[in-house]
Design a protein around this motif. Structure first.
Motif, PDB file in Angstrom:
ATOM      1  N   TYR A   1     -27.974 -15.372   3.546  1.00  0.00           N
ATOM      2  CA  TYR A   1     -28.462 -14.073   4.011  1.00  0.00           C
ATOM      3  C   TYR A   1     -27.309 -13.339   4.690  1.00  0.00           C
TER       4      TYR A   1
ATOM      5  N   LYS B   1     -34.834 -16.473  15.552  1.00  0.00           N
ATOM      6  CA  LYS B   1     -34.085 -16.773  16.766  1.00  0.00           C
ATOM      7  C   LYS B   1     -34.854 -17.831  17.545  1.00  0.00           C
TER       8      LYS B   1
ATOM      9  N   ASP C   1     -25.838 -11.602   7.412  1.00  0.00           N
ATOM     10  CA  ASP C   1     -26.056 -11.410   8.845  1.00  0.00           C
ATOM     11  C   ASP C   1     -25.169 -10.314   9.418  1.00  0.00           C
TER      12      ASP C   1
ATOM     13  N   ASN D   1     -40.018 -15.108   4.665  1.00  0.00           N
ATOM     14  CA  ASN D   1     -39.774 -13.666   4.584  1.00  0.00           C
ATOM     15  C   ASN D   1     -38.430 -13.370   3.901  1.00  0.00           C
ATOM     16  N   HIS D   2     -37.432 -14.197   4.188  1.00  0.00           N
ATOM     17  CA  HIS D   2     -36.125 -14.016   3.533  1.00  0.00           C
ATOM     18  C   HIS D   2     -36.257 -14.171   2.021  1.00  0.00           C
TER      19      HIS D   2
ATOM     20  N   ALA E   1     -27.675  -4.512   9.794  1.00  0.00           N
ATOM     21  CA  ALA E   1     -28.519  -4.258  10.965  1.00  0.00           C
ATOM     22  C   ALA E   1     -29.823  -5.045  10.929  1.00  0.00           C
ATOM     23  N   ASN E   2     -30.412  -5.164   9.742  1.00  0.00           N
ATOM     24  CA  ASN E   2     -31.692  -5.856   9.607  1.00  0.00           C
ATOM     25  C   ASN E   2     -31.585  -6.956   8.556  1.00  0.00           C
ATOM     26  N   PRO E   3     -31.069  -8.116   8.927  1.00  0.00           N
ATOM     27  CA  PRO E   3     -30.920  -9.200   7.949  1.00  0.00           C
ATOM     28  C   PRO E   3     -32.272  -9.689   7.448  1.00  0.00           C
ATOM     29  N   THR E   4     -32.262 -10.230   6.250  1.00  0.00           N
ATOM     30  CA  THR E   4     -33.516 -10.716   5.652  1.00  0.00           C
ATOM     31  C   THR E   4     -34.043 -11.962   6.347  1.00  0.00           C
ATOM     32  N   TYR E   5     -33.176 -12.666   7.041  1.00  0.00           N
ATOM     33  CA  TYR E   5     -33.594 -13.849   7.820  1.00  0.00           C
ATOM     34  C   TYR E   5     -33.249 -13.569   9.272  1.00  0.00           C
ATOM     35  N   ASN E   6     -34.234 -13.529  10.140  1.00  0.00           N
ATOM     36  CA  ASN E   6     -33.982 -13.107  11.519  1.00  0.00           C
ATOM     37  C   ASN E   6     -34.610 -14.033  12.543  1.00  0.00           C
TER      38      ASN E   6
END
Length: 442
Positions: A118, A130, A120, A148-149, A123-128
């Motif tokens: 993905y 944390k 990173d 979701n990714h 601004a809006n990565p497909t895998y987020n």
């Protein structure tokens, strides 16, 4: 790694018939045969000391493709890699080791496995995901982020949660680039590869825990298809392009050649790579302009740094210019040299790669398994081989193991290219060897 059906129409480019036949001549292994693209780390047993010692191929360019084989390629290169290079001697080692097979490693992430990455850097990565030290549902949150990714990068969008949950946690693109940079630094002769685009590839189906009919072959490096049926899901082209461009930029930064995969995507592959060199194209002079320039002066017109070089050259312009050009081999957003591995498009499509404005030096390599695998493959391939400049053609096996089978396929392609080109076998082997070294070193 690339044994799939490919697209591209047959070109009817005419060429003089071959002047020399080679099928009865003994193959001159002693002159040096070079495998420009192969995957023997998929079958590590084929690279055991006794097997490696029996190889007749002079050099193997071994490609990494995914997380499981990057270190394997590095390990083989650490033991068998070329260390003291003389690119035009036909051998890169001392006389005592000239007959032993050597390795040029290549590090990269194949488009088949690009869904496992993905980006990173956006601004809006497909895998987020944390992690949280206070959240008892971290495992569930990570699984949701992973699902979701994959829904974002696969097409059609998968809805089977069981299938999605079976896929690995994606790796950040920055991590891949960092590790690849480390490998390239460790191995100064290493390439970037195998990278590229593939419209035809579909992900394998998940392996069910209770599937007694499937027994994994432990001799094969994990991570591949391993006999599984294919799912309907493909990696979205936009995602593949992002992964490819990032690796191309790294190759440009470090001045390394690249081995590129392209299946059913010849047009979009060219457009993607061409976007990296936009603004850096070579200046192509018209015939009228060439007549106005003093003989020899036009040689500097293709040098992007020509003005700067000459300004800093002082009274010894030639030596300073050559030195500066050598120092500035990297640092551009595109690779200095590109090999279209097992190129399967038409001769007409190939011509755009060899346009004089293209700032990368383009090579094309061919393998028996890919380029002769279909009916009519030889006829189409002959037209394409004729369209490749003599100093830009390479030969490969694209095999998953080193040994007799790979060398037989390599020899078959050497013979075919020599016959199509009208070269004597020894002449052709030497010419292709020179092409290989120029691809690796520039």
């Amino acid at each position: 790694m690339c044994h799939q059906d490919r697209d591209g129409d047959t070109d009817n480019t005419s060429s003089p018939p071959p002047k020399t036949t080679t099928h009865n001549d003994p193959f001159p292994w002693h002159l040096g045969a070079y495998d420009a693209h192969c995957h023997p780390t998929d079958t590590m047993s084929s690279l055991c000391p006794s097997s490696f010692a029996a190889l007749r191929t002079r050099v193997l360019a071994i490609m990494a493709t995914r997380s499981q084989d990057q270190q394997l390629v590095a390990d083989v290169a650490a033991e068998h890699g070329i260390k003291h290079a003389n690119p035009y001697s036909g051998s890169s080692e001392s006389d005592s080791t000239a007959k032993s097979c050597k390795v040029v490693p290549a590090f990269g992430w194949h488009p088949w496995f690009s869904y496992q990455l993905y980006d990173d850097t956006v601004a809006n990565p497909t895998y987020n995901y944390k992690p949280s030290s206070t959240d008892n549902d971290d495992a569930s949150a990570e699984e949701d982020a992973r699902i979701n990714h994959y829904r974002a990068v696969l097409s059609p969008t998968p809805n089977d949660r069981s299938f999605l949950s079976s896929l690995p946690t994606p790796t950040p693109l920055s991590s891949l680039l960092s590790s690849t940079r480390e490998y390239l630094t460790r191995f100064p002769l290493a390439l970037v590869g195998e990278v590229g685009l593939d419209k035809g590839f579909r992900l394998p189906q998940q392996r069910l825990p209770d599937d007694d009919a499937y027994s994994r072959d432990e001799s094969i490096t994990p991570g591949g298809r391993e006999g599984r049926l294919l799912s309907p899901f493909r990696v979205q082209m936009q995602h593949q392009q992002a992964i490819l461009k990032a690796q191309l930029r790294l190759a440009g930064e470090m001045g390394r050649a690249v081995s590129v995969h392209g299946v059913q995507a010849h047009g979009v592959l060219y457009d993607t790579i061409a976007a990296c060199w936009k603004g850096h194209e070579k200046k192509v002079l018209s015939r009228r302009d060439k007549k106005r320039i003093a003989p020899g002066a036009e040689e500097s017109s293709d040098d992007d740094d020509g003005d700067e070089d000459e300004a800093s050259s002082g009274n010894d312009g030639s030596k300073a210019k050559k030195k500066k050009k050598k120092q500035n081999i990297g640092g551009k957003p595109f690779p200095p040299r590109i090999c279209l591995h097992s190129y399967s498009g038409s001769a007409d499509m190939l011509r755009q790669w060899f346009h004089p404005a293209v700032p990368s030096t383009i090579y094309a390599s061919f393998s028996t398994g890919v380029n002769m695998g279909n009916a009519g493959g030889k006829d189409k391939l002959a037209a394409v081989v004729r369209a490749v400049p003599d100093d830009r053609i390479l030969v490969e096996s694209d095999m998953h193991a080193a040994g007799e089978e790979a060398e037989a396929l390599l020899e078959e392609m050497y013979r075919f290219v020599c016959e199509v080109k009208g070269w004597g076998l020894e002449q052709g082997v030497e010419r292709i060897g020179g092409n290989f070294w120029r691809f690796v070193y520039g």
